[in-house]
Enzyme design. Sequence first.
Site, PDB file in Angstrom:
ATOM      1  N   HIS A 165       1.009  -0.505   0.261  1.00  0.00           N
ATOM      2  CA  HIS A 165       0.117  -0.212   0.363  1.00  0.00           C
ATOM      3  C   HIS A 165       0.489   1.500   0.111  1.00  0.00           C
ATOM      4  O   HIS A 165       0.368   2.169  -0.446  1.00  0.00           O
ATOM      5  CB  HIS A 165      -1.482  -0.095   0.997  1.00  0.00           C
ATOM      6  CG  HIS A 165      -2.053  -0.894   0.567  1.00  0.00           C
ATOM      7  ND1 HIS A 165      -2.247  -1.956   0.949  1.00  0.00           N
ATOM      8  CD2 HIS A 165      -3.173  -0.848   0.344  1.00  0.00           C
ATOM      9  CE1 HIS A 165      -3.572  -2.321   0.567  1.00  0.00           C
ATOM     10  NE2 HIS A 165      -4.375  -1.823  -0.242  1.00  0.00           N
TER      11      HIS A 165
ATOM     12  N   GLU B  58     -11.088 -11.294  -4.734  1.00  0.00           N
ATOM     13  CA  GLU B  58      -9.670 -11.179  -3.957  1.00  0.00           C
ATOM     14  C   GLU B  58      -9.071 -11.915  -3.279  1.00  0.00           C
ATOM     15  O   GLU B  58      -8.159 -12.051  -2.908  1.00  0.00           O
ATOM     16  CB  GLU B  58      -9.367  -9.240  -2.785  1.00  0.00           C
ATOM     17  CG  GLU B  58     -10.010  -8.668  -3.363  1.00  0.00           C
ATOM     18  CD  GLU B  58      -9.703  -7.563  -2.239  1.00  0.00           C
ATOM     19  OE1 GLU B  58      -8.771  -6.690  -2.097  1.00  0.00           O
ATOM     20  OE2 GLU B  58     -10.685  -7.389  -1.604  1.00  0.00           O
TER      21      GLU B  58
ATOM     22  N   ASP C  93      -4.145  -8.326  -4.281  1.00  0.00           N
ATOM     23  CA  ASP C  93      -4.540  -9.836  -3.316  1.00  0.00           C
ATOM     24  C   ASP C  93      -5.067 -11.286  -3.467  1.00  0.00           C
ATOM     25  O   ASP C  93      -4.326 -12.182  -3.740  1.00  0.00           O
ATOM     26  CB  ASP C  93      -6.036  -9.244  -2.189  1.00  0.00           C
ATOM     27  CG  ASP C  93      -4.974  -8.514  -1.105  1.00  0.00           C
ATOM     28  OD1 ASP C  93      -4.183  -8.716  -0.504  1.00  0.00           O
ATOM     29  OD2 ASP C  93      -6.248  -7.401  -1.133  1.00  0.00           O
TER      30      ASP C  93
HETATM   31  C1  PEP Z   1      -6.322  -5.480  -4.721  1.00  0.00           C
HETATM   32  O1  PEP Z   1      -5.934  -6.368  -3.180  1.00  0.00           O
HETATM   33  O2  PEP Z   1      -6.193  -5.682  -5.557  1.00  0.00           O
HETATM   34  C2  PEP Z   1      -7.017  -4.239  -4.427  1.00  0.00           C
HETATM   35  C3  PEP Z   1      -7.208  -3.710  -5.428  1.00  0.00           C
HETATM   36  O3  PEP Z   1      -7.072  -3.357  -3.024  1.00  0.00           O
HETATM   37  P1  PEP Z   1      -5.689  -3.906  -1.921  1.00  0.00           P
HETATM   38  O4  PEP Z   1      -4.845  -2.561  -2.877  1.00  0.00           O
HETATM   39  O5  PEP Z   1      -6.728  -2.272  -1.141  1.00  0.00           O
HETATM   40  O6  PEP Z   1      -6.098  -4.966  -1.380  1.00  0.00           O
HETATM   41 MG    MG Z   2      -6.581  -5.778  -1.502  1.00  0.00          MG
END
Ligand code: PEP
Ligand code: MG
Length: 567
Positions: free
Chosen positions: A194, A430, A454
């Site tokens: 993130h 996910e 994910d």
């Molecule tokens: C993902 O997991 O691809 C997603 C878009 O959610 P995040 O990156 O916030 O976990």
């Molecule tokens: Mg995600």
Amino acid sequence: MSEQTLTGEGVTPQAGTGTVVWYRPDTSLTDAIDDETIPPSDRSAERDRFETTRRRAREELEAERDRTADHVGQEEAAVFDAHIQFLTDPQIEDSVSTAIDAGSSAERAVQTAFEDPIAQFEGMDGKMAERADDLRDVRDRLIRSLTGNERVNLTTLPAGSVLLADRLTPSDTAQLNPNQVSGFATVTGGRTSHAAIFARSLGLPAVVGVGSELKRIEEGSNVIINGATDEIVVNPNDETLAAIDTGTTVDVRPNRVETTDGTEIEVAANVGRPTELARAVEQGADGIGLYRTEFLFLDRETPPTEREQYETYVEALEAFPDGRVVVRTLDIGGDKQISYLDLPDEENPFLGERGIRRSLGVDEDLFETQLRALLRAAADTSGGTLSVMFPLVSTVAELDAALDYVDTVAGSLQAEGIEYAIPELGVMIETPSAVFMADEFTDRVDFLSVGTNDLAQYVMAAARENERVADLHDPLHPPVLRALHRSVEAAHRSDIWIGMCGEMAGDLTFTELLVGLGFDELSMSAVTIPKVKSNIVTTEKARASDVAARALTANTRSDVTNIINNQ
Ligand code: PEP
Ligand code: MG
């Protein structure tokens, strides 16, 4: 000094140059204190050093108090007054003087002088015991300053800084000002962590997962951070500097785009905060495909209220009067920690209490507040269309419980006579379990959105943050591609739309493959939207479908890569 190049994983397809500032929030202060005895002739200078540091600390605390009073509130600002009082406490001042007279360095004297007062407060109950933490804060501030281990203030880095760190958390990255900071690089981390995603939203050049080699770069060095080539160049020579490719600019297409044979693909932006909306509009986004609402909870002391959230969602809808805004309900946990929510210290947070699991459990109150704000915003007709989706769902029971929650909240708003509407409702794909249950999910919702960050980590059992397994955490591995195909088929069997909001959607080398797999929407960091739109308008859907069909028969990632590279 000669030029040197290190490599890692580029995060943003951009380059920046600047001067290195190291961020070391975890340095142990005890290790930083020298034990040497100061000779009598130097003791007066030591006392002056303490005085100067104390004066500076006071100025800093006063500035922090004023800033907090303006941005957060008077009550929260009061803590800094308490710190200022400790800084000028006569008993502590005497103890510092005595210790310096006996030959202690100023930092050792500060450490000694705070020992007794901290122990006294620790022995008390309730609020008084918390005073021990305030004292520790003041002590550490002084020692950091005296030993040159000052905590770098990420919000006020000098213009042209390049930040280097072992790792950055999402809230660290959120504090960086893209107008001041030229880029960052970290020892650990992957492109879909993130912190990296945040860098991309801010349009900051970044390279992560460089390894311990990065630690050899000295504070103050000149560097290029090149997210497009995965490189960090230390002490670049004039030739290298002149050759930096700042990226070719592509026309912004504010309207919807379609393939050469007429298939329209919605191209939307991923955002985390209201300040990112303007950039999304500027880059020609058709709407918001993923609003990561947990980022609204960072950098504050308490969760945003229903009213604040309502206003935030309406602001997003107004930014896209003809578009769709997909808001994801809270996805806390994993690498997204929020200090005031007191998250458990889990052995493996990515497999723990995350996303919908928390919303249907410990964070039920937050979930209710958020849904109230969302249903109210859905009734606002001044902007675009609101859609709401749930993160990290792995069972039908979870999805049913989340949907029931929406009905319950609607019932309460109705009873209270508050205007509301039920938004379009969707679920993120996910987890492998969501892929296997996609047909059951599509019977219940209006759309699916695949989170490949994910999905790839759970299908491949390779953590998205861990640079050591970055090769495995790659959506081009055949099992991930097959999971994508299966999800698209399930959505289209039920006549609902399917989008992708993981980082794969913004990778320019994948546009044809994703169009061929049948995605109706792609959502990404704003910075890549013009290039993805320009890829779509030159893609022929029929050919793309053929590429996807061939990729789905491949057994290895390298075969998939060859197919999408037309080899
Ligand atoms: C993902 O997991 O691809 C997603 C878009 O959610 P995040 O990156 O916030 O976990
Ligand atoms: Mg995600």
